[in-house]
Write a protein that holds these residues in place. Structure first.
Motif, PDB file in Angstrom:
ATOM      1  N   ARG A  56     -32.040 -61.484 126.638  1.00  0.00           N
ATOM      2  CA  ARG A  56     -31.038 -61.073 127.628  1.00  0.00           C
ATOM      3  C   ARG A  56     -31.412 -61.638 128.993  1.00  0.00           C
ATOM      4  N   ALA A  57     -30.425 -62.272 129.622  1.00  0.00           N
ATOM      5  CA  ALA A  57     -30.661 -62.883 130.927  1.00  0.00           C
ATOM      6  C   ALA A  57     -29.902 -62.129 132.013  1.00  0.00           C
ATOM      7  N   TYR A  58     -30.402 -62.207 133.218  1.00  0.00           N
ATOM      8  CA  TYR A  58     -29.752 -61.566 134.358  1.00  0.00           C
ATOM      9  C   TYR A  58     -29.912 -62.489 135.553  1.00  0.00           C
ATOM     10  N   TYR A  59     -28.963 -62.381 136.490  1.00  0.00           N
ATOM     11  CA  TYR A  59     -28.877 -63.367 137.561  1.00  0.00           C
ATOM     12  C   TYR A  59     -28.571 -62.727 138.899  1.00  0.00           C
ATOM     13  N   VAL A  60     -28.873 -63.463 139.937  1.00  0.00           N
ATOM     14  CA  VAL A  60     -28.411 -63.093 141.265  1.00  0.00           C
ATOM     15  C   VAL A  60     -26.922 -63.454 141.334  1.00  0.00           C
ATOM     16  N   ASP A  61     -26.173 -62.732 142.128  1.00  0.00           N
ATOM     17  CA  ASP A  61     -24.716 -62.906 142.157  1.00  0.00           C
ATOM     18  C   ASP A  61     -24.295 -64.336 142.508  1.00  0.00           C
ATOM     19  N   SER A  62     -25.052 -64.985 143.367  1.00  0.00           N
ATOM     20  CA  SER A  62     -24.634 -66.299 143.860  1.00  0.00           C
ATOM     21  C   SER A  62     -24.635 -67.391 142.788  1.00  0.00           C
ATOM     22  N   VAL A  63     -25.287 -67.138 141.662  1.00  0.00           N
ATOM     23  CA  VAL A  63     -25.335 -68.160 140.601  1.00  0.00           C
ATOM     24  C   VAL A  63     -24.647 -67.715 139.322  1.00  0.00           C
ATOM     25  N   LYS A  64     -24.169 -66.494 139.281  1.00  0.00           N
ATOM     26  CA  LYS A  64     -23.504 -66.001 138.076  1.00  0.00           C
ATOM     27  C   LYS A  64     -22.301 -66.878 137.736  1.00  0.00           C
ATOM     28  N   GLY A  65     -22.183 -67.219 136.471  1.00  0.00           N
ATOM     29  CA  GLY A  65     -21.093 -68.075 136.030  1.00  0.00           C
ATOM     30  C   GLY A  65     -21.372 -69.552 136.176  1.00  0.00           C
ATOM     31  N   ARG A  66     -22.425 -69.912 136.909  1.00  0.00           N
ATOM     32  CA  ARG A  66     -22.779 -71.326 137.078  1.00  0.00           C
ATOM     33  C   ARG A  66     -24.111 -71.661 136.414  1.00  0.00           C
ATOM     34  N   PHE A  67     -25.038 -70.734 136.465  1.00  0.00           N
ATOM     35  CA  PHE A  67     -26.379 -70.954 135.908  1.00  0.00           C
ATOM     36  C   PHE A  67     -26.544 -70.144 134.635  1.00  0.00           C
ATOM     37  N   SER A  70     -31.976 -69.623 129.244  1.00  0.00           N
ATOM     38  CA  SER A  70     -32.214 -69.410 127.822  1.00  0.00           C
ATOM     39  C   SER A  70     -33.694 -69.586 127.535  1.00  0.00           C
ATOM     40  N   ARG A  71     -34.106 -69.106 126.373  1.00  0.00           N
ATOM     41  CA  ARG A  71     -35.518 -69.251 126.029  1.00  0.00           C
ATOM     42  C   ARG A  71     -35.668 -69.684 124.586  1.00  0.00           C
ATOM     43  N   ASP A  72     -36.749 -70.400 124.334  1.00  0.00           N
ATOM     44  CA  ASP A  72     -37.138 -70.789 122.986  1.00  0.00           C
ATOM     45  C   ASP A  72     -38.515 -70.190 122.754  1.00  0.00           C
ATOM     46  N   SER A  73     -38.534 -69.059 122.096  1.00  0.00           N
ATOM     47  CA  SER A  73     -39.795 -68.342 121.920  1.00  0.00           C
ATOM     48  C   SER A  73     -40.799 -69.135 121.085  1.00  0.00           C
ATOM     49  N   ALA A  74     -40.315 -69.900 120.134  1.00  0.00           N
ATOM     50  CA  ALA A  74     -41.215 -70.674 119.278  1.00  0.00           C
ATOM     51  C   ALA A  74     -41.948 -71.743 120.068  1.00  0.00           C
ATOM     52  N   LYS A  75     -41.284 -72.263 121.104  1.00  0.00           N
ATOM     53  CA  LYS A  75     -41.888 -73.317 121.919  1.00  0.00           C
ATOM     54  C   LYS A  75     -42.417 -72.793 123.251  1.00  0.00           C
ATOM     55  N   ASN A  76     -42.273 -71.484 123.485  1.00  0.00           N
ATOM     56  CA  ASN A  76     -42.693 -70.892 124.763  1.00  0.00           C
ATOM     57  C   ASN A  76     -42.078 -71.636 125.947  1.00  0.00           C
ATOM     58  N   THR A  77     -40.798 -71.892 125.829  1.00  0.00           N
ATOM     59  CA  THR A  77     -40.095 -72.654 126.859  1.00  0.00           C
ATOM     60  C   THR A  77     -38.864 -71.896 127.327  1.00  0.00           C
ATOM     61  N   VAL A  78     -38.637 -71.924 128.620  1.00  0.00           N
ATOM     62  CA  VAL A  78     -37.460 -71.321 129.221  1.00  0.00           C
ATOM     63  C   VAL A  78     -36.683 -72.416 129.952  1.00  0.00           C
ATOM     64  N   THR A  79     -35.373 -72.367 129.828  1.00  0.00           N
ATOM     65  CA  THR A  79     -34.516 -73.398 130.409  1.00  0.00           C
ATOM     66  C   THR A  79     -33.542 -72.781 131.396  1.00  0.00           C
ATOM     67  N   LEU A  80     -33.336 -73.466 132.501  1.00  0.00           N
ATOM     68  CA  LEU A  80     -32.339 -73.072 133.491  1.00  0.00           C
ATOM     69  C   LEU A  80     -31.296 -74.178 133.546  1.00  0.00           C
ATOM     70  N   GLN A  81     -30.133 -73.892 132.988  1.00  0.00           N
ATOM     71  CA  GLN A  81     -29.022 -74.835 133.018  1.00  0.00           C
ATOM     72  C   GLN A  81     -28.176 -74.532 134.249  1.00  0.00           C
ATOM     73  N   MET A  82     -28.037 -75.526 135.111  1.00  0.00           N
ATOM     74  CA  MET A  82     -27.315 -75.331 136.365  1.00  0.00           C
ATOM     75  C   MET A  82     -26.072 -76.207 136.375  1.00  0.00           C
ATOM     76  N   ASN A  83     -24.923 -75.577 136.478  1.00  0.00           N
ATOM     77  CA  ASN A  83     -23.643 -76.290 136.513  1.00  0.00           C
ATOM     78  C   ASN A  83     -22.956 -76.019 137.844  1.00  0.00           C
ATOM     79  N   SER A  84     -21.969 -76.845 138.138  1.00  0.00           N
ATOM     80  CA  SER A  84     -21.182 -76.691 139.367  1.00  0.00           C
ATOM     81  C   SER A  84     -22.086 -76.541 140.569  1.00  0.00           C
ATOM     82  N   LEU A  85     -23.060 -77.393 140.668  1.00  0.00           N
ATOM     83  CA  LEU A  85     -24.052 -77.291 141.732  1.00  0.00           C
ATOM     84  C   LEU A  85     -23.426 -77.516 143.101  1.00  0.00           C
TER      85      LEU A  85
END
Length: 122
Positions: A56-67, A70-85
């Motif tokens: 479950r992800a949560y965001y600051v209001d200024s990026v909601k709907g744009r950012f 996600s996480r990949d627990s098997a790879k211990n990696t977290v990704t931040l996808q940023m759109n409409s920058l």
């Protein structure tokens, strides 16, 4: 816990960019991974976080709907996808780890990556 963020760069307004954070070491001590950013002359601010267990992800209001985080627990990696920058998204972005669910404050994060610069041109 060691964190390494990468993926920053220069992008035009309206474009997209993906940041990643690789975690290593005693990652079981952290329940949340967060993203923060610090623009020139400003304080570091919370962008969003994600629970390792639930995804479950949560965001600051200024990026909601744009950012999206996600996480990949098997790879211990977290990704931040940023759109409409926007130019105001320009900052050094940091990933961080917290032992607290729902963590949003700097003091709730005890491990930090080195930061990666995102520049959005107008």
């Amino acid at each position: 816990v060691q964190l390494q963020a990468f993926g920053g760069g220069l992008v035009q307004a309206g474009g997209s960019l993906t940041l990643s954070c690789a975690a290593s070491g005693r990652t079981s001590s952290s329940v949340v991974m967060g993203w923060f950013r610090q623009a020139p002359g400003k304080e570091r601010e919370f962008v969003g976080g994600i629970s390792w267990s639930s995804g479950r992800a949560y965001y600051v209001d200024s990026v909601k709907g744009r950012f999206t985080i996600s996480r990949d627990s098997a790879k211990n990696t977290v990704t931040l996808q940023m759109n409409s920058l926007k130019p105001e998204d320009t900052a050094v972005y940091y990933c961080a780890a917290s032992p607290w669910y729902g963590a949003r404050r700097l003091g709730e994060y005890n491990y930090w990556g080195q930061g990666t610069l995102v520049t959005v041109s107008s």
